[in-house]
Enzyme design. Structure first.
Site, PDB file in Angstrom:
ATOM      1  CG  HIS A 149      -8.599 -39.106 133.431  1.00 26.79           C
ATOM      2  ND1 HIS A 149      -7.623 -38.486 133.925  1.00 26.79           N
ATOM      3  CD2 HIS A 149      -8.445 -39.174 132.246  1.00 26.79           C
ATOM      4  CE1 HIS A 149      -6.942 -38.017 132.833  1.00 26.79           C
ATOM      5  NE2 HIS A 149      -7.650 -38.292 131.836  1.00 26.79           N
ATOM      6  NE  ARG A 403      -5.395 -51.335 130.476  1.00 32.18           N
ATOM      7  CZ  ARG A 403      -4.702 -50.141 130.303  1.00 32.18           C
ATOM      8  NH1 ARG A 403      -4.138 -50.183 129.353  1.00 32.18           N
ATOM      9  NH2 ARG A 403      -4.346 -49.353 131.079  1.00 32.18           N
ATOM     10  CD  GLU A 513      -0.760 -50.326 125.530  1.00 33.53           C
ATOM     11  OE1 GLU A 513      -0.804 -49.212 126.398  1.00 33.53           O
ATOM     12  OE2 GLU A 513      -0.281 -51.509 126.317  1.00 33.53           O
ATOM     13  CG  ASP A 550       1.480 -46.164 126.583  1.00 32.44           C
ATOM     14  OD1 ASP A 550       2.270 -45.860 127.529  1.00 32.44           O
ATOM     15  OD2 ASP A 550       0.294 -46.690 127.365  1.00 32.44           O
ATOM     16  NE  ARG A 588     -10.423 -41.666 118.407  1.00 31.87           N
ATOM     17  CZ  ARG A 588      -9.731 -41.515 117.476  1.00 31.87           C
ATOM     18  NH1 ARG A 588      -8.778 -40.265 117.859  1.00 31.87           N
ATOM     19  NH2 ARG A 588      -9.813 -41.552 116.291  1.00 31.87           N
ATOM     20  NE  ARG A 720      -0.239 -46.687 135.047  1.00 32.38           N
ATOM     21  CZ  ARG A 720      -0.471 -47.890 134.406  1.00 32.38           C
ATOM     22  NH1 ARG A 720      -0.778 -47.555 133.193  1.00 32.38           N
ATOM     23  NH2 ARG A 720      -0.602 -49.081 135.031  1.00 32.38           N
TER      24      ARG A 720
END
Length: 887
Positions: A149, A403, A513, A550, A588, A720
Site C-alpha cells: 500500500h 495479478r 472493477e 475502481d 476492499r 490509480r
C-alpha cells in the site's frame, strides 16, 4: 512543555477512557521531554503554543485560527520539519494508546461484556439447527490476503518500537511496585527517544521485495502468535457455548499475499522478483518453525509413548526428542539451503522440507501418542500451537497471488498470432477470440514455437507463467485478471499457463472493477460455463473478485455499492444454477471510497449467500498494522470475521424488497450522473484537483513500489484508485466517498421517503452505507479544504472548491435526515470522540502541508530531495496516522 502534548486529546466517557487519557498524557509528556532534550525548551514552548492555538481554533476562536495559520506559514523549512515530526509522532503514540485500549479488559474496551463471536454463539444455541451449525463450522473459511500500500509509510523499525511501547503499557497495568513501574517508564522513554532520533520516512522508494519483507514482519511478530491464541479461544467458546468439538486438523484460517505477485501496472514486479519473494517467504517460515521445534525438543523430555512413535524413534529413551531433533535439523538444513539460493551462493545444505505434510506427519504422530498415553495436557500445549501454525501457514508461510492486467495477456496473444501469420488477436471479435482459445486449449500440439523471440514486455508475461508452472502449487494462491471484461480474458490466461508448462489447475479469477464490468459479471461467467472444457477446469469451484476501489472511482459511492451488491446476487444465482462453489474475493481498502467499513457490518450487509463459499478479502497497508499489528488485535479481527461469516450463513440478512431495489436503482442512477458530471465531463475539474490536493507530489514521493498511474498522462481515469482517494483525504474533502450522494438522497427523500426510512431501519446494506458516510463526514473539514484552495488554487478555479463544499454540506444534511436522532455518529460515540479529540493535532499538519506544497511548487524541481520534501512526507504520514483509514 508545561503541559502534556496529549492533555486534551480525549474526553472521558467511561472508566476505560480515563485509562486511555492517562496513557496518552503520559506518552505525550515523554515525547515533550524528548523534544526538549534534543532541541531545547524554546522549541518545545513553540510546539505547545501551536497545540494550544489549534485547540482554541477547534473551539471556534477565529483569532486563534488566524494566529495558527500565520505562525505556521512563517516557520523556516527546518522548523516546519520539526513541528511536523512532533505532531506526527504524537498521533502515532495516540494510536498505540488507543490500540492498547481495545485489547485491554475493562469497561469501554473491546473485551467488555460478550464478544461479538460469543454473543452470536449464545444466539445460535437457540436459533440454529445443530446440524446446520456443524456444517457451517466445517465450511468456515477465512482467507486474508495482505497487499502492499503506497500510503503505508511507516518503517518496519518504527513499527517494532511501537509494538514494544504497547507491551510496556500492558506491563504498567500489571505492576504494583513503584520501582518496577519506574523501570517500565524508563523503557518507554528509551523507545520514544529512539523513535524521535530515527527517520520516520524512507529515503528511497521501497522495492516489491521490501514491501514483502514488511508483510513478513507482521507474520513474524504478530500473526505467528495470534493464530494459536485465536484457535484456542475459538475451541473453548465452541465447547462451552455449543458443546461442539472440532477435529485436530480443523483450521478455518489461511493467509495470502499480493506483495511481490501484483504486477498490475507495476513494472518493478518481475518474474525474478516473484521468485525471490517466494523463496524469502519459505525461508521466513523455516526460521519460525525452527524456533518452535527447537523449543519443543527442549521441553518434550517425557518417555511414555505409543508403539507407533516408539518404532519411529527407533527405541530412543526420549522418543519425542528424537523426532523433534530430526525435524529440527531438517528444517535448519532447508533454511540454510534457501538462504544460499537467495544469496546466490553455493552450499552443501539440502532443500529437504518442501511440503507441509512433512511437518504435519511427525507433529501429529507425537500429538496422538501423547493423547493415547494420557498426557493430554502436554499434547494440547505448545505442540498443538505449532500444529495450528502448520495448518494455517504451511511450508510457504502464505500463498502468493499473481495479478496482471488483461491487456498484457492480449498483447502476448496479439504478438504471437501476428508472428504465426493468422492475424491480430487484439482486432478479433469476442466470438472469434473464444473460438480460437478453446480450440487451442483442447489441442494437444503446442501453440508457441520454440524459436519465437518475443518482445521484452511479452516475454515478461511468459516468464511469469513459466515461474508459476515450476512453483509448488501449495505456495500459490490464485491468478487475478484486473480489468477483466470478457470471457476471453479468462480463457487467455488459462491458455498461456498451459503453453508455459503448467501441469496443475491454478484458479483464475476475473476481477470486475468498473461499473460496466460489474454489470457484465453475470454474463461473463454464464458464457464461460457453457463450455465443457471450462467446467472441467473449474472442478466445481469458481473464484470471482469484486473490485471496490475502481468501481467507486468510476461511478461514485452509491452506484458502485449497488453494482457490487447486484453483481454478487447475480453470481450467486449462476453458481447455484450450475452447482458451483462460488468464492467471492473482496478487494476492499481501508477507506469508504474503497469499500472500507467495520468488518462485521460490512459482511452482514452483503447479499444472502455471498459468504457460502467462505470469505476472501484483501487487507491493505496501514489497515494491516491497525488490525493485525499486535497478536491481540489480530485475534479480535479474526473473531469478528468468524462471527460475521457464521451469522451471515446461518442467519442471513433479509433480501431487499422491490421498493428498496427501486429506490437504490434511482439513488445509483442520480448519484452516478452527478459524480460523472463533475469528475469526467468538466475539463476544468482535473486541473483543479491537481492544484487543490497533493496528487502531483504523491507520485514523486517514495511512498510505494508501484507508480501512481497505470499509464502516463491522462486524467483521473488513468490514476490509480488509492492515490485518487488518498489525495482527497489529505486536503480533508474525502470527495470520492460522498460526491453525488447528497443530490441523489435529496430527490429520493422527496419522492421515496417512506422506502428510504424503511431501508435505514431494516436493510443492513443501506444502513451500512449511511454509517460509512457518517464516518466520512466526521473526517471532512471544509475550513481546511478552503485553505488548500486559497493558497494553492488559481483564483479562476477557486469556484470549484466553493461548489464542492456546498455539495458536501448538502450531502451531510441529507444523511442527517436519515440517521438516528439526526446526529452524525450518534450510534458510535467512542469513535466520534476519538475523531474529535484528534482534530486539533491533525490541523497543524494540514496547515503545514498547505504551506509546504506552496513552497515546493514555487521552487519547482530544485526542491526535490530537500528538507521541504521530507517535511511534506512527514505531514502526509501524520495526517494518515491521525485519520487512520486513509488509503
Amino acid at each position: 512543555m508545561k503541559q502534556s502534548l496529549g492533555s486534551e486529546l480525549t474526553q472521558p466517557t467511561a472508566s476505560g477512557d480515563d485509562v486511555l487519557r492517562e496513557n496518552i498524557r503520559m506518552l505525550g509528556r515523554v515525547l515533550g521531554n524528548t523534544i526538549s532534550k534534543a532541541h531545547g525548551d524554546e522549541v518545545l514552548e513553540q510546539i505547545e503554543a501551536i497545540r494550544q492555538m489549534s485547540l482554541d481554533s477547534r473551539k471556534g476562536n477565529d483569532d486563534a485560527r488566524n494566529q495558527l495559520t500565520q505562525l505556521l506559514a512563517s516557520l523556516s523549512d527546518e522548523q516546519m520539519l520539526l513541528v511536523a515530526r512532533s505532531f506526527n509522532q504524537f498521533l502515532n503514540l495516540a494510536n498505540i494508546a488507543e490500540q492498547y485500549q481495545t485489547i485491554t479488559p475493562g469497561e469501554g474496551s473491546a473485551h467488555a461484556g460478550e464478544s461479538s463471536l460469543r454473543a452470536f454463539l449464545i444466539k445460535a444455541k437457540n436459533d440454529v439447527n445443530p446440524a446446520e451449525f456443524y456444517k457451517a463450522l466445517d465450511d468456515l473459511s477465512i482467507d486474508l490476503v495482505f497487499t502492499a500500500h503506497p500510503t503505508e509509510v511507516s518503517r518496519r523499525t518504527l513499527v517494532q518500537k511501537h509494538q514494544s511501547i504497547n507491551s510496556c503499557l500492558d506491563a504498567l497495568t500489571r505492576v504494583g511496585d513503584a520501582q518496577e513501574r519506574e523501570e517500565i517508564e524508563l523503557r518507554i522513554a528509551d523507545l520514544i527517544t529512539q523513535a524521535w532520533h530515527t527517520d520516520e520516512i524512507r529515503e528511497r522508494r521501497p522495492t516489491p521485495v521490501d514491501e514483502a519483507k514488511w508483510g513478513f514482519s507482521v507474520f513474524e511478530h504478530s500473526l505467528w502468535f495470534a493464530v494459536p491464541k485465536f484457535m484456542r479461544s475459538l475451541h473453548k467458546m465452541l465447547e462451552s457455548e455449543m458443546d461442539a468439538t472440532m477435529p485436530l486438523n480443523w483450521m478455518p484460517l489461511t493467509f495470502g499475499s499480493w506483495m511481490g505477485g501484483d504486477r498490475d501496472g507495476n513494472p518493478f514486479v518481475t518474474a525474478t522478483v516473484t521468485q525471490e519473494v517466494l523463496l524469502s517467504s519459505r525461508w521466513m517460515a523455516m526460521d519460525l518453525y525452527y524456533k518452535d521445534i527447537d523449543r519443543l525438543y527442549t521441553e518434550l523430555s517425557v518417555w511414555q509413548c505409543n508403539d507407533e512413535l516408539k518404532a519411529k524413534a527407533e527405541g530412543s529413551s526420549e522418543p519425542y526428542r528424537a523426532i523433534m531433533r530430526q525435524l529440527r535439523d531438517e528444517i535448519g538444513e532447508t533454511k540454510a539451503a534457501i538462504a544460499a539460493v537467495l544469496k546466490n551462493e553455493k552450499s552443501p545444505a539440502r532443500d529437504l522440507i518442501k511440503n507441509t505434510q512433512q511437518l504435519v506427519e511427525p507433529l501429529e504422530l507425537c500429538y496422538q501418542s501423547l493423547v493415547e498415553v494420557g498426557l493430554d495436557a502436554i499434547a494440547n500445549g505448545r505442540l498443538r500451537d505449532t500444529l495450528w501454525r502448520v495448518y494455517a501457514f504451511g511450508v510457504p508461510l502464505l500463498k502468493l497471488d499473481i495479478r496482471q492486467d488483461s491487456e498484457r495477456h492480449t498483447d502476448v496473444l496479439s504478438e504471437l498470432t501476428r508472428y504465426l501469420g493468422i492475424g491480430d488477436y487484439a482486432q478479433w471479435t469476442e466470438s472469434d477470440k473464444q473460438n480460437f482459445l478453446l480450440t487451442e486449449l483442447t489441442s494437444k500440439r503446442p501453440l508457441i514455437p520454440a524459436d519465437w523471440q518475443a518482445s521484452e514486455p511479452v516475454q515478461e508475461v511468459l516468464d511469469t507463467c513459466k515461474l508459476i508452472a515450476n512453483t509448488d502449487p501449495e505456495a500459490l494462491g490464485i491468478y487475478i485478471i484486473s480489468m477483466a471484461r470478457q470471457p476471453s480474458d479468462v480463457l487467455a490466461v488459462q491458455l498461456l499457463l498451459r503453453e508455459c508448462g503448467c501441469q496443475f489447475r491454478m484458479p483464475v479469477a476475473p476481477l470486475f472493477e468498473t461499473l460496466d464490468d460489474l454489470e457484465r459479471a453475470e454474463s461473463v461467467i454464464s458464457q464461460l460455463l457453457q463450455y465443457d472444457w471450462y467446467r472441467g477446469y473449474l472442478q466445481g469451484s469458481q473464484y470471482v473478485m469484486i473490485g471496490y476501489s475502481d468501481s467507486a472511482k468510476d461511478a461514485g459511492f452509491f452506484a458502485a455499492g449497488w453494482a457490487q451488491y447486484h453483481a454478487q446476487e447475480s453470481l450467486i444465482k449462476v453458481a447455484e444454477d450450475n452447482n458451483l462453489k462460488l468464492v467471492l474475493f473482496h478487494g476492499r481498502g481501508g477507506t469508504v471510497g474503497r469499500g472500507g467499513a467495520p468488518a462485521h457490518s460490512a459482511l452482514l450487509s452483503q447479499p444472502p449467500g455471498s459468504l457460502a463459499g467462505g470469505l476472501r478479502v484483501t487487507e491493505q497497508g496501514e489497515m494491516i498494522r491497525f488490525k493485525y499489528g499486535l497478536p491481540e488485535l489480530a485475534v479480535q479481527s479474526m473473531s469478528r470475521f468468524t462471527a460475521a461469516i457464521l451469522e451471515g450463513n446461518l442467519i442471513p440478512p433479509p433480501k431487499p424488497k422491490q421498493s428498496w431495489r427501486d429506490a437504490m436503482a434511482k439513488l445509483s442512477e442520480e448519484s452516478c450522473r452527478v459524480y460523472r458530471s463533475v469528475v469526467r465531463e468538466d475539463p476544468e475539474f482535473v486541473p483543479y484537483f491537481r492544484a487543490a490536493t497533493p496528487e502531483q507530489e504523491l507520485g514523486k514521493l517514495p511512498l510505494g513500489s508501484r507508480p501512481t498511474k497505470r499509464k502516463p498522462g491522462g486524467g483521473v481515469e488513468t490514476l490509480r484508485a488509492i492515490p485518487w482517494i488518498f489525495a482527497w483525504s489529505q486536503n480533508r474533502m474525502m470527495l470520492p466517498a460522498w460526491l453525488g450522494t447528497g443530490e441523489a438522497l435529496q430527490i429520493a427523500l422527496r419522492e421515496q421517503s417512506e422506502a428510504l426510512h424503511e431501508m435505514t431501519e431494516q436493510w443492513p446494506f443501506f444502513r451500512t452505507r449511511l454509517s460509512m458516510l457518517e464516518m466520512v463526514f466526521s473526517k471532512t473539514d471544509p475550513w481546511l479544504a478552503a485553505l488548500y484552495d486559497e493558497k494553492l488554487v488559481d483564483e479562476s478555479q477557486q469556484h470549484w472548491g466553493e461548489r464542492l463544499r456546498k455539495m458536501l454540506q448538502n450531502s451531510v444534511d441529507q444523511v442527517v435526515e436519515l440517521v438516528p436522532e439526526h446526529q452524525l455518529m450518534k450510534t458510535d460515540p467512542q469513535i466520534q470522540a476519538s475523531i474529535k479529540g484528534r482534530s486539533p493535532y491533525i490541523d497543524p499538519l494540514n496547515i503545514l502541508q498547505v504551506e509546504l506544497l506552496k513552497r515546493m511548487r514555487d521552487c519547482g524541481e530544485v526542491c526535490g530531495g530537500t528538507m521541504l520534501e521530507k517535511a511534506l512526507m512527514v505531514t502526509i504520514a501524520g495526517v494518515a496516522a491521525g485519520l487512520r483509514n486513509t488509503g
